[in-house]
Write a protein that holds these residues in place. Structure first.
Motif, PDB file in Angstrom:
ATOM      1  N   GLU A   1       0.789  -1.342   0.046  1.00 13.32           N
ATOM      2  CA  GLU A   1       0.191  -0.002  -0.004  1.00 13.32           C
ATOM      3  C   GLU A   1       0.660   1.255   0.114  1.00 13.32           C
ATOM      4  O   GLU A   1       0.451   2.384  -0.678  1.00 13.32           O
TER       5      GLU A   1
ATOM      6  N   SER B   1      -7.152   0.555  11.332  1.00 14.21           N
ATOM      7  CA  SER B   1      -8.218  -0.274  10.518  1.00 14.21           C
ATOM      8  C   SER B   1      -8.129  -1.601  11.574  1.00 14.21           C
ATOM      9  O   SER B   1      -9.282  -2.074  11.642  1.00 14.21           O
TER      10      SER B   1
ATOM     11  N   SER C   1     -13.019   1.325  10.189  1.00 14.19           N
ATOM     12  CA  SER C   1     -13.507   2.818   9.791  1.00 14.19           C
ATOM     13  C   SER C   1     -12.191   3.849  10.381  1.00 14.19           C
ATOM     14  O   SER C   1     -12.432   5.171   9.732  1.00 14.19           O
TER      15      SER C   1
ATOM     16  N   GLN D   1      -8.376   5.387   7.365  1.00  8.97           N
ATOM     17  CA  GLN D   1      -8.306   6.380   6.575  1.00  8.97           C
ATOM     18  C   GLN D   1      -8.225   7.627   7.088  1.00  8.97           C
ATOM     19  O   GLN D   1      -7.653   8.773   6.780  1.00  8.97           O
TER      20      GLN D   1
ATOM     21  N   THR E   1      -8.857   2.713  -1.639  1.00  9.37           N
ATOM     22  CA  THR E   1     -10.160   1.995  -1.297  1.00  9.37           C
ATOM     23  C   THR E   1     -11.005   1.098  -2.211  1.00  9.37           C
ATOM     24  O   THR E   1     -11.317  -0.022  -2.203  1.00  9.37           O
TER      25      THR E   1
ATOM     26  N   TYR F   1      -8.907  -1.866  -3.307  1.00  7.67           N
ATOM     27  CA  TYR F   1      -8.630  -2.894  -2.414  1.00  7.67           C
ATOM     28  C   TYR F   1      -9.853  -3.632  -2.280  1.00  7.67           C
ATOM     29  O   TYR F   1      -9.948  -4.728  -2.342  1.00  7.67           O
ATOM     30  N   LYS F   2     -11.058  -3.202  -2.525  1.00  9.70           N
ATOM     31  CA  LYS F   2     -12.137  -3.774  -2.415  1.00  9.70           C
ATOM     32  C   LYS F   2     -12.394  -4.664  -3.685  1.00  9.70           C
ATOM     33  O   LYS F   2     -13.169  -5.532  -3.662  1.00  9.70           O
TER      34      LYS F   2
END
Length: 353
Positions: free
Chosen positions: A60, A91, A98, A101, A126, A129-130
């Motif tokens: 990341e 995280s 939540s 970030q 994000t 990532y998802k």
């Protein structure tokens, strides 16, 4: 005061979930036999598993560094690694990840990186990532029915729920990014319905905040429109990053001198757990991840080694990640924003979109 209360609530929630997980997993188990089995595990195979965790965090940071440079912001790789560590640490300890970030934005601000830039970067992180989880989940549904029914019969409802939640999340973010007018219409309509049902008081300021937040998604769309290859490269790095973490379980498998199950099978089984728990409101998927591991990995580890394997796998994939990221979060707290900055010719961290 409110942030302190939130921190206390999150801490209590984390401790309660951790205690319930420990009780649920180890209650009635032979802990002596489990510890003996873990002592027999070959450390030479566990060390590469730990390297996978570090690579996961580092992956990341490379994405953040790469995207910062696409904005002509010459941030250092080691600083980006600290940003990444901060994100993973918070995280891991907050429900639904939540807290990651917002804390990354806080530390980026301390480095004088403008909020619009950092928000767009983290939005893309994000989404990709998802998106990896969505691709894995839908890929298994479409092309891996035999795999699903061989290993996942007991947990298929949870798996399908995880896919559905991730698809919904990614779709919603893509609509926000690529169809901001439609997204605004949907959000304004939803806000009016909530106010009409008297679940919220009518406030003009709330609509203004909503419109201001839409600017972030417009900026993201503008960036992606002119940096398509950046998105492709980020997605490729994200695949490598996520699969590196999934691979840690294979190294646990080899640490017990086991063979016969393919690398890709074990990696996909671990990916299934991530798909299933990623959107659930539990810190690091704590509790449910352990339960799913014990449900789907018996054909891989057998009954005797199942519990020790779960402890080592989660120890690497979650608690190892938590420990490594915690150490570098402390480093971030001590160094980011506190060191004397060099002059950066031509471009500054205050650059905006």
């Amino acid at each position: 005061m409110q942030s302190k209360k939130k921190m206390i609530v999150n801490t209590v929630f984390l401790v309660v979930i951790f205690a319930l997980t420990i009780y649920g997993v180890f209650h009635g188990e032979d802990l002596g036999a489990m510890m003996e089995a873990m002592r027999r595990a070959d450390v030479r195979w566990l060390l590469p598993g730990l390297f996978c965790v570090v690579f996961f965090i580092w992956g990341e940071s490379i994405i953040i560094w790469y995207m910062m440079h696409s904005f002509q912001i010459p941030v250092k790789k080691r600083t980006c690694f600290l940003f990444s560590s901060v994100g993973f640490f918070f995280s891991c300890i907050t429900p639904s990840a939540s807290g990651g970030q917002p804390m990354q934005l806080y530390y980026m601000k301390k480095e004088k990186i403008s909020l619009p830039v950092s928000t767009v970067i983290l939005m893309i992180v994000t989404i990709t990532y998802k998106a990896v989880l969505v691709v894995v989940g839908l890929g298994l549904v479409l092309f891996g029915q035999g795999f699903l029914h061989r290993y996942l019969t007991e947990i298929l409802p949870v798996f399908y729920l995880g896919i559905g939640l991730n698809v919904f999340c990614v779709t919603a973010m893509l609509i926000l990014v690529f169809h901001p007018a439609l997204a605004r219409t949907i959000l304004v309509l939803g806000l009016k319905i909530v106010e009409k049902l008297h679940l919220m008081k009518r406030k003009e300021s709330r609509l203004k905040k909503l419109e201001a937040s839409m600017e972030v998604y417009q900026n993201t769309a503008a960036y992606l429109g002119t940096h398509k290859m950046v998105l492709v490269n980020v997605l490729a790095i994200t695949f490598a990053q996520r699969f590196a973490l999934f691979a840690a379980t294979w190294f646990v498998y080899r640490a017990f001198h086991l063979s016969g199950i393919s690398f890709i099978t074990i990696v996909l089984l671990q990916a299934v757990i991530s798909v299933s728990v990623d959107m659930l409101p539990l810190p690091g998927g704590m509790g449910i991840s352990e339960t799913l591991f014990l449900k789907i990995f018996p054909p891989v580890f057998g009954s005797a080694l199942l519990l020790p394997a779960m402890v080592l796998s989660r120890g690497l994939g979650y608690y190892g990640e938590l420990l490594v990221s915690a150490v570098f979060t402390i480093v971030a707290q001590l160094t980011i924003g506190n060191t004397k900055r060099e002059k950066r010719g031509g471009t500054t961290y205050d650059r905006v979109l």
